[in-house]
Design a protein around this motif. Structure first.
Motif, PDB file in Angstrom:
ATOM      1  N   GLU A  94      49.687  49.545  53.494  1.00 13.68           N
ATOM      2  CA  GLU A  94      49.514  50.964  53.822  1.00 13.68           C
ATOM      3  C   GLU A  94      48.232  51.090  54.634  1.00 13.68           C
ATOM      4  N   PRO A  95      48.056  52.205  55.352  1.00 14.72           N
ATOM      5  CA  PRO A  95      46.821  52.338  56.144  1.00 14.72           C
ATOM      6  C   PRO A  95      45.573  52.650  55.323  1.00 14.72           C
ATOM      7  N   LYS A  96      45.744  53.232  54.131  1.00 14.13           N
ATOM      8  CA  LYS A  96      44.564  53.570  53.332  1.00 14.13           C
ATOM      9  C   LYS A  96      44.986  53.836  51.894  1.00 14.13           C
ATOM     10  N   GLY A  97      44.005  53.914  51.008  1.00 13.35           N
ATOM     11  CA  GLY A  97      44.338  54.215  49.625  1.00 13.35           C
ATOM     12  C   GLY A  97      43.101  54.232  48.751  1.00 13.35           C
ATOM     13  N   VAL A  98      43.325  54.531  47.474  1.00 13.06           N
ATOM     14  CA  VAL A  98      42.268  54.472  46.462  1.00 13.06           C
ATOM     15  C   VAL A  98      42.852  53.655  45.324  1.00 13.06           C
ATOM     16  N   ALA A  99      42.165  52.596  44.908  1.00 10.71           N
ATOM     17  CA  ALA A  99      42.723  51.717  43.870  1.00 10.71           C
ATOM     18  C   ALA A  99      41.600  50.861  43.307  1.00 10.71           C
ATOM     19  N   HIS A 100      41.788  50.381  42.087  1.00 16.13           N
ATOM     20  CA  HIS A 100      40.789  49.476  41.529  1.00 16.13           C
ATOM     21  C   HIS A 100      40.818  48.130  42.224  1.00 16.13           C
ATOM     22  N   THR A 101      42.019  47.726  42.639  1.00 15.43           N
ATOM     23  CA  THR A 101      42.136  46.419  43.296  1.00 15.43           C
ATOM     24  C   THR A 101      43.074  46.510  44.502  1.00 15.43           C
ATOM     25  N   LEU A 102      42.908  45.544  45.394  1.00 20.22           N
ATOM     26  CA  LEU A 102      43.855  45.310  46.479  1.00 20.22           C
ATOM     27  C   LEU A 102      44.679  44.100  46.056  1.00 20.22           C
ATOM     28  N   THR A 103      46.001  44.227  46.071  1.00 15.46           N
ATOM     29  CA  THR A 103      46.839  43.126  45.588  1.00 15.46           C
ATOM     30  C   THR A 103      47.659  42.556  46.731  1.00 15.46           C
ATOM     31  N   CYS A 104      47.595  41.262  46.889  1.00 15.26           N
ATOM     32  CA  CYS A 104      48.357  40.592  47.946  1.00 15.26           C
ATOM     33  C   CYS A 104      49.847  40.677  47.608  1.00 15.26           C
ATOM     34  N   PRO A 105      50.678  41.078  48.571  1.00 10.15           N
ATOM     35  CA  PRO A 105      52.105  41.234  48.261  1.00 10.15           C
ATOM     36  C   PRO A 105      52.840  39.907  48.061  1.00 10.15           C
ATOM     37  N   TYR A 106      52.208  38.776  48.401  1.00  6.88           N
ATOM     38  CA  TYR A 106      52.941  37.496  48.365  1.00  6.88           C
ATOM     39  C   TYR A 106      52.961  36.908  46.945  1.00  6.88           C
ATOM     40  N   HIS A 107      51.786  36.570  46.378  1.00  2.00           N
ATOM     41  CA  HIS A 107      51.773  35.988  45.022  1.00  2.00           C
ATOM     42  C   HIS A 107      50.886  36.783  44.076  1.00  2.00           C
ATOM     43  N   ALA A 108      50.554  38.013  44.517  1.00  2.00           N
ATOM     44  CA  ALA A 108      49.904  38.993  43.639  1.00  2.00           C
ATOM     45  C   ALA A 108      48.476  38.633  43.212  1.00  2.00           C
ATOM     46  N   TRP A 109      47.754  37.884  44.009  1.00  2.00           N
ATOM     47  CA  TRP A 109      46.321  37.763  43.741  1.00  2.00           C
ATOM     48  C   TRP A 109      45.712  39.142  43.973  1.00  2.00           C
ATOM     49  N   SER A 110      44.744  39.508  43.153  1.00  2.00           N
ATOM     50  CA  SER A 110      44.160  40.838  43.347  1.00  2.00           C
ATOM     51  C   SER A 110      42.645  40.735  43.513  1.00  2.00           C
ATOM     52  N   PHE A 111      42.118  41.670  44.290  1.00  2.00           N
ATOM     53  CA  PHE A 111      40.724  41.624  44.725  1.00  2.00           C
ATOM     54  C   PHE A 111      40.079  42.984  44.488  1.00  2.00           C
ATOM     55  N   SER A 112      38.819  42.972  44.053  1.00  2.00           N
ATOM     56  CA  SER A 112      38.096  44.243  43.920  1.00  2.00           C
ATOM     57  C   SER A 112      37.610  44.667  45.312  1.00  2.00           C
ATOM     58  N   MET A 113      37.090  45.889  45.418  1.00  2.00           N
ATOM     59  CA  MET A 113      36.741  46.441  46.731  1.00  2.00           C
ATOM     60  C   MET A 113      35.550  45.728  47.380  1.00  2.00           C
ATOM     61  N   ASP A 114      34.817  44.932  46.600  1.00  2.00           N
ATOM     62  CA  ASP A 114      33.766  44.118  47.220  1.00  2.00           C
ATOM     63  C   ASP A 114      34.288  42.735  47.591  1.00  2.00           C
ATOM     64  N   GLY A 115      35.603  42.553  47.515  1.00  2.00           N
ATOM     65  CA  GLY A 115      36.234  41.324  47.993  1.00  2.00           C
ATOM     66  C   GLY A 115      36.414  40.245  46.947  1.00  2.00           C
ATOM     67  N   LYS A 116      35.875  40.455  45.747  1.00  2.00           N
ATOM     68  CA  LYS A 116      35.969  39.392  44.729  1.00  2.00           C
ATOM     69  C   LYS A 116      37.404  39.241  44.213  1.00  2.00           C
ATOM     70  N   LEU A 117      37.781  37.995  43.966  1.00  2.00           N
ATOM     71  CA  LEU A 117      39.083  37.738  43.339  1.00  2.00           C
ATOM     72  C   LEU A 117      38.970  38.114  41.869  1.00  2.00           C
ATOM     73  N   VAL A 118      39.838  39.025  41.416  1.00  2.00           N
ATOM     74  CA  VAL A 118      39.742  39.458  40.014  1.00  2.00           C
ATOM     75  C   VAL A 118      41.001  39.142  39.213  1.00  2.00           C
ATOM     76  N   GLY A 119      42.049  38.702  39.869  1.00  2.00           N
ATOM     77  CA  GLY A 119      43.254  38.391  39.106  1.00  2.00           C
ATOM     78  C   GLY A 119      44.185  37.482  39.887  1.00  2.00           C
ATOM     79  N   MET A 120      44.856  36.593  39.140  1.00  2.00           N
ATOM     80  CA  MET A 120      45.787  35.668  39.780  1.00  2.00           C
ATOM     81  C   MET A 120      46.861  35.298  38.752  1.00  2.00           C
ATOM     82  N   PRO A 121      48.139  35.474  39.076  1.00  2.00           N
ATOM     83  CA  PRO A 121      49.162  35.032  38.125  1.00  2.00           C
ATOM     84  C   PRO A 121      49.095  33.512  37.947  1.00  2.00           C
ATOM     85  N   ALA A 122      49.307  33.053  36.732  1.00  2.00           N
ATOM     86  CA  ALA A 122      49.351  31.618  36.411  1.00  2.00           C
ATOM     87  C   ALA A 122      48.105  30.887  36.901  1.00  2.00           C
TER      88      ALA A 122
END
Ligand code: FES
Ligand SMILES: [Fe+2]
Length: 423
Positions: A94-122
């Motif tokens: 999407e062009p913009k949003g408000v969220a705790h994390t940005l989640t990659c649509p491929y394997h769902a790694w998620s990142f906080s707004m300062d770019g840190k990796l905060v979640g990864m399946p398996a």
């Protein structure tokens, strides 16, 4: 890593009074510009009001890159490459949003707004050498803001943002001073036009004080007040100024003072139609500052290489290829702007929207300009109007007439220096 630069000798192509037509059409020139100007220099990315909330983000172009402008939960602004560190996927859909994390649509790694990796399946399967801290989104090397305008440079070293902006800071100051709070917002939404022209021909048109009566004849004939107001003669007291470092402006100060009266820059609404705004300005600033803003209004300034403050509109250039440019526009919303914000919205729709009076004219000229310079002869594009008569001031600002090519020369002088540098 820097891409290789072509062997084109720019000193042969950029002269004080003319530039070579191939600079608008040659794909190798475009590649050099992307590398030298957009990927090594300071470039406007977005405005901090576009990520006003904590944990908000928006996607922006940076040269040929796609980046994410974010505000983290601690209120810090970041510019991150929109590329997942896992398998390289684009993160934002999407062009913009408000969220705790940005989640990659491929394997769902998620990142906080300062770019840190905060979640990864398996996560256990990531392997022994894997470190979560080293697997975040990559920050663009340098980010800095002036007046809420956020700029970024992909080069780790180089001049500071303030050094890059030079006198252009004054034009941003002039704009933000239009708000009684000294703050603007770019939150009204963006209109995007795809021009079939080179980004430099679009830029040169934006600072061109010569074309309006011919290209915008229909607007002038429909709006007599505007036509009279913009007294487009060689004798106009309006000036075109080379501010140095590729920046330029068209300065209406003398014209507005000569004609007298406040708020002419809004398209001739009398002061009585904006009582809330006028009162707020007078309450916020010393009398001489408030009156100057009310009379002269916002700037008409080009900030090298991609930000144009078109009075109460912001325009951003996104070069797509040698022959294609996306032109972004949004009206400036003033904090505590009273009646002026509504007025600016309607004026933007009327002039710059899909059915607007102004931008369709300029887009057509851009198309024709691109086709024209693609024809081989004559090889050169002229750049000499006012060259012998413009004034060189002690502060190094060069002042020409409204219909001179002083602003275009301002761009090309800096362009020639940047592109001619040996790396
Ligand atoms: S590519 Fe982003 S999580 Fe795999
Ligand atoms: Fe125009």
């Amino acid at each position: 890593m820097n891409a290789p630069i072509s062997s084109i000798n720019y000193a042969d192509l950029v002269h004080q009074d003319r530039v070579h037509g191939t600079l608008y059409t040659d794909p190798a020139v475009y590649e050099d510009e992307i590398e030298r100007i957009f990927h090594q220099g300071w470039v406007y990315v977005g405005h901090d009001s576009e990520v006003a909330e904590l944990s908000s983000w928006c996607v922006k172009p940076l040269g040929r890159q796609t980046v994410i402008l974010t505000r983290d939960k601690n209120n810090a602004i970041h510019v991150l490459y929109d590329r997942c560190p896992h398998r390289g996927n684009k993160i934002c859909q999407e062009p913009k949003g408000v969220a705790h994390t940005l989640t990659c649509p491929y394997h769902a790694w998620s990142f906080s707004m300062d770019g840190k990796l905060v979640g990864m399946p398996a996560e256990r399967g990531a392997g022994p050498g894997y470190q979560r801290e080293a697997s975040g989104l990559t920050h663009v090397a340098r980010v800095a803001a002036y007046g809420g305008f956020v700029f970024a440079s992909m080069a780790a070293q180089g001049v500071s943002l303030e050094q890059h902006l030079g006198y252009a800071t004054r034009t941003i100051d002039q704009l933000v001073r239009m708000s009684p709070r000294g703050r603007i917002r770019l939150t009204a939404g963006w209109i995007k036009h795809r021009f079939r022209g080179n980004w430099k021909n679009v830029l040169e048109n934006q600072v061109d004080g010569y074309h309006a009566p011919y290209v915008h004849g229909s607007l002038l004939s429909a709006n007599r007040d505007w036509a009279n107001e913009r007294d487009r003669k060689d004798t106009s007291p309006t000036t075109a100024r080379d501010l140095g470092l590729g920046h330029s402006d068209i300065d209406y100060t003398q014209s507005y003072h000569a004609k007298g009266g406040n708020l002419r820059w809004t398209g001739m609404i009398p002061e009585s139609r904006a009582p809330q705004y006028v009162a707020a300005m007078r309450a916020a600033y010393p009398p001489e500052v408030a009156e100057e803003s009310l009379i002269v209004g916002p700037p008409h300034a080009m900030i090298f290489p991609n930000l144009f403050i078109a009075e109460m509109n912001i325009m951003v250039l996104q070069p797509v290829s040698a022959g294609e440019t996306i032109h972004w526009t949004t009206p400036v919303m003033l904090e505590d702007g009273g009646e002026i914000n509504e007025r600016s919205l309607r004026r933007c729709e009327g002039a710059l929207g899909p059915a607007g009076f102004l931008i369709a004219d300029d887009a057509e000229i851009s198309d024709l300009n691109q086709i024209g310079v693609g024809n081989r002869e004559p090889e050169w594009v002229m750049l000499r109007r006012g060259l012998e008569t413009e004034k060189h001031q002690a502060d190094n600002i060069i002042v020409g007439g409204l219909m001179d090519e002083t602003s275009q020369r301002a761009f090309w002088r800096h362009y020639g220096q940047l592109m001619g540098e040996k790396k």
